[in-house]
Design a protein around this motif. Structure first.
Motif, short mmCIF file in Angstrom:
data_model
loop_
_atom_site.label_atom_id
_atom_site.label_comp_id
_atom_site.label_asym_id
_atom_site.label_seq_id
_atom_site.Cartn_x
_atom_site.Cartn_y
_atom_site.Cartn_z
N ARG A 1 0.82 -1.21 0.00
CA ARG A 1 0.00 0.00 0.00
C ARG A 1 0.85 1.26 0.00
NH1 ARG A 1 -2.71 2.82 4.08
NH2 ARG A 1 -0.61 2.88 4.97
N ASP A 2 1.90 1.30 0.84
CA ASP A 2 2.70 2.51 0.97
C ASP A 2 3.45 2.83 -0.33
OD1 ASP A 2 1.80 2.77 3.52
OD2 ASP A 2 3.63 2.08 4.50
N ARG B 1 1.03 4.21 -3.00
CA ARG B 1 0.71 5.63 -2.85
C ARG B 1 1.87 6.51 -3.29
NH1 ARG B 1 -2.76 6.30 2.79
NH2 ARG B 1 -4.64 5.25 2.05
N ARG C 1 -12.38 -2.76 -0.02
CA ARG C 1 -11.03 -3.30 0.21
C ARG C 1 -10.99 -4.80 -0.03
NH1 ARG C 1 -8.17 -6.39 3.57
NH2 ARG C 1 -10.01 -6.92 4.81
N VAL D 1 -0.58 -3.11 6.86
CA VAL D 1 -1.61 -2.09 7.03
C VAL D 1 -2.82 -2.64 7.79
CG1 VAL D 1 -3.20 -0.51 5.83
CG2 VAL D 1 -0.89 -0.92 4.91
N HIS D 2 -3.18 -3.88 7.49
CA HIS D 2 -4.40 -4.47 8.04
C HIS D 2 -4.06 -5.61 9.00
CE1 HIS D 2 -6.52 -2.20 4.95
NE2 HIS D 2 -5.65 -2.67 4.08
N SER E 1 -8.90 0.13 9.75
CA SER E 1 -8.11 0.37 8.54
C SER E 1 -8.92 0.12 7.27
CB SER E 1 -6.87 -0.53 8.54
OG SER E 1 -7.23 -1.91 8.52
N ASP F 1 -8.21 2.25 4.29
CA ASP F 1 -6.83 2.25 3.80
C ASP F 1 -6.69 1.29 2.61
OD1 ASP F 1 -5.83 4.11 5.59
OD2 ASP F 1 -5.49 2.60 7.13
N HIS F 2 -7.46 1.56 1.56
CA HIS F 2 -7.39 0.74 0.35
C HIS F 2 -7.13 1.65 -0.86
CE1 HIS F 2 -11.36 2.14 -1.01
NE2 HIS F 2 -11.81 1.92 0.22
#
Length: 401
Positions: free
Chosen positions: A47-48, A51, A281, A323-324, A336, A339-340
């Motif tokens: 995820r990071d 982004r 997600r 993240v999850h 979270s 956070d997708h």
């Protein structure tokens, strides 16, 4: 790096990643995969990093670049005139970079703010109520997709944009023909002519839709030329509802396969906003977001070279264990959940995400509230689904109540 993972792969369950993708998750944040023609491309799996790269100007969305990576041989083959026309519409917004993209996006942003979309809740609720009443009146069992999941977001978007109610059916028919059908050429010409005529009419007699605002407010369309304006608006109106309808049907199917979470949601519909993001997600309709590196990029001790294809594999990214806490479980209270990257990230993040979220909230919440015995009319294994150009789609959803 791996020599074994081919991308994309078909799923065997509508809401689970393809069974061949676990090795990619183990290689976070970056792996290599092979396309149908053997071309090696980068697969972003965290995820990071997703982004970070989607916000990097060296990661391009320009589909006219001859080095653009193709997921399927049918896309890479010599395209017909109709397919070229479709591509012209698709690239009107999502397939361009830099100032051109910024000008077109800036034109539309004020009309898709959270405040404006929240103001539409009564209208969306009315549309949902009317469509559900029709489905109930027609009796059970029913195929939820044509009876409810597909028409709700279509009607919501057309009303928002300002497409006259009398034109909804013909516009939807032409949009479908443009995407898949032997009459795509004719459909393209009709859509462009229709939109040009509608623009002229709204300039003479403006209403209160998005199109009306764009055409009557000074400076709303900026420096966007007429043909660009028409193509951008056709893209927004013709292509902005399909994924929402798919998420309504896939979201309900997923909930029906998780009875404990479904019972929890029925008991407390205030969970619906978080539940919607958790479904977005968990299901991850798009299998991947395609980009092209236009310069060398140093990441995580590796160099993505200029001309390399870069795929952001959503179904893997959205289950990032960093993240999850429970990435492979559906948790309707997850902190979270949002956070997708189902809506993308950065400059090309989906403009209509607030509308999609609110429509899903109201549609799913109303279904669960009004039909407490809603269930599948067939065994789950009999529900047909197929990935279409990298998007997961249920083709029928027989339900009863």
């Amino acid at each position: 790096m791996t020599d074994t993972v081919v991308f994309p792969q078909d799923r065997t369950c509508p809401y689970q990643p393809a069974p061949g993708y676990p090795p990619l998750a183990e290689q976070r944040p970056l792996a290599q995969v092979a396309l149908y023609d053997g071309r090696r491309v980068w697969a972003v799996t965290s995820r990071d990093l997703t982004r970070r790269l989607l916000a990097d100007r060296r990661i391009s969305s320009d589909r006219t670049n001859p080095e653009w990576p193709m997921m399927f041989p049918s896309i890479a083959a010599a395209v017909s005139d109709a397919q070229q026309k479709v591509m012209k519409i698709v690239t009107a917004l999502v397939g361009v970079d830099g100032p051109v993209h910024q000008a077109r996006r800036k034109m539309l942003i004020p009309n898709f703010t959270i405040r404006r979309i929240n103001a539409l809740r009564p209208m969306i609720q009315e549309i949902v109520d009317q469509q559900l009443a029709r489905m109930i009146d027609n009796g059970a069992p029913a195929d939820l997709i044509p009876a409810f999941a597909a028409p709700v977001p279509v009607t919501v978007l057309y009303r928002l944009m300002g497409i006259p109610d009398a034109d909804h059916r013909s516009f939807e028919r032409l949009s479908h023909q443009l995407a898949a059908g032997p009459n795509a050429n004719e459909a393209y010409d009709e859509l462009m002519a229709y939109m040009s005529g509608l623009i002229a009419e709204k300039r003479r007699n403006p209403g209160d839709g998005v199109l009306d605002d764009l055409l009557t407010k000074p400076g709303a369309t900026g420096d966007v030329e007429h043909e660009e304006l028409v193509s951008t608006l056709v893209l927004q109106v013709a292509g902005g509802h399909g994924t929402t309808g798919t998420m309504i049907s896939l979201g309900l199917f997923t909930l029906l396969q998780h009875p404990e979470q479904l019972a929890e949601l029925r008991a407390d519909l205030s969970l619906m906003p978080t539940a919607v993001d958790e479904l977005l997600r968990f299901v991850s309709i798009p299998d991947g977001v395609t980009r092209l590196a236009t310069d060398d990029i140093e990441v995580e001790g590796t160099t993505i070279r200029k001309g390399d294809g870069v795929f952001f594999i959503t179904s893997v990214i959205n289950r990032d264990a960093d993240v999850h806490d429970a990435p492979n479980s559906l948790g309707l209270r997850s902190s979270s959940a949002r956070d997708h990257v189902t809506f993308g990230f950065g400059a090309h993040q989906c403009l209509g995400q607030s509308l999609a979220r609110v429509t899903m909230e109201i549609a799913l919440g109303t279904l669960l509230q009004r039909l407490p015995d809603l269930r599948l009319a067939v065994a789950a294994a009999e529900v047909p689904f197929n990935p279409t150009a990298g998007f997961e789609v249920i083709t029928e959803l027989p339900v009863t109540w």
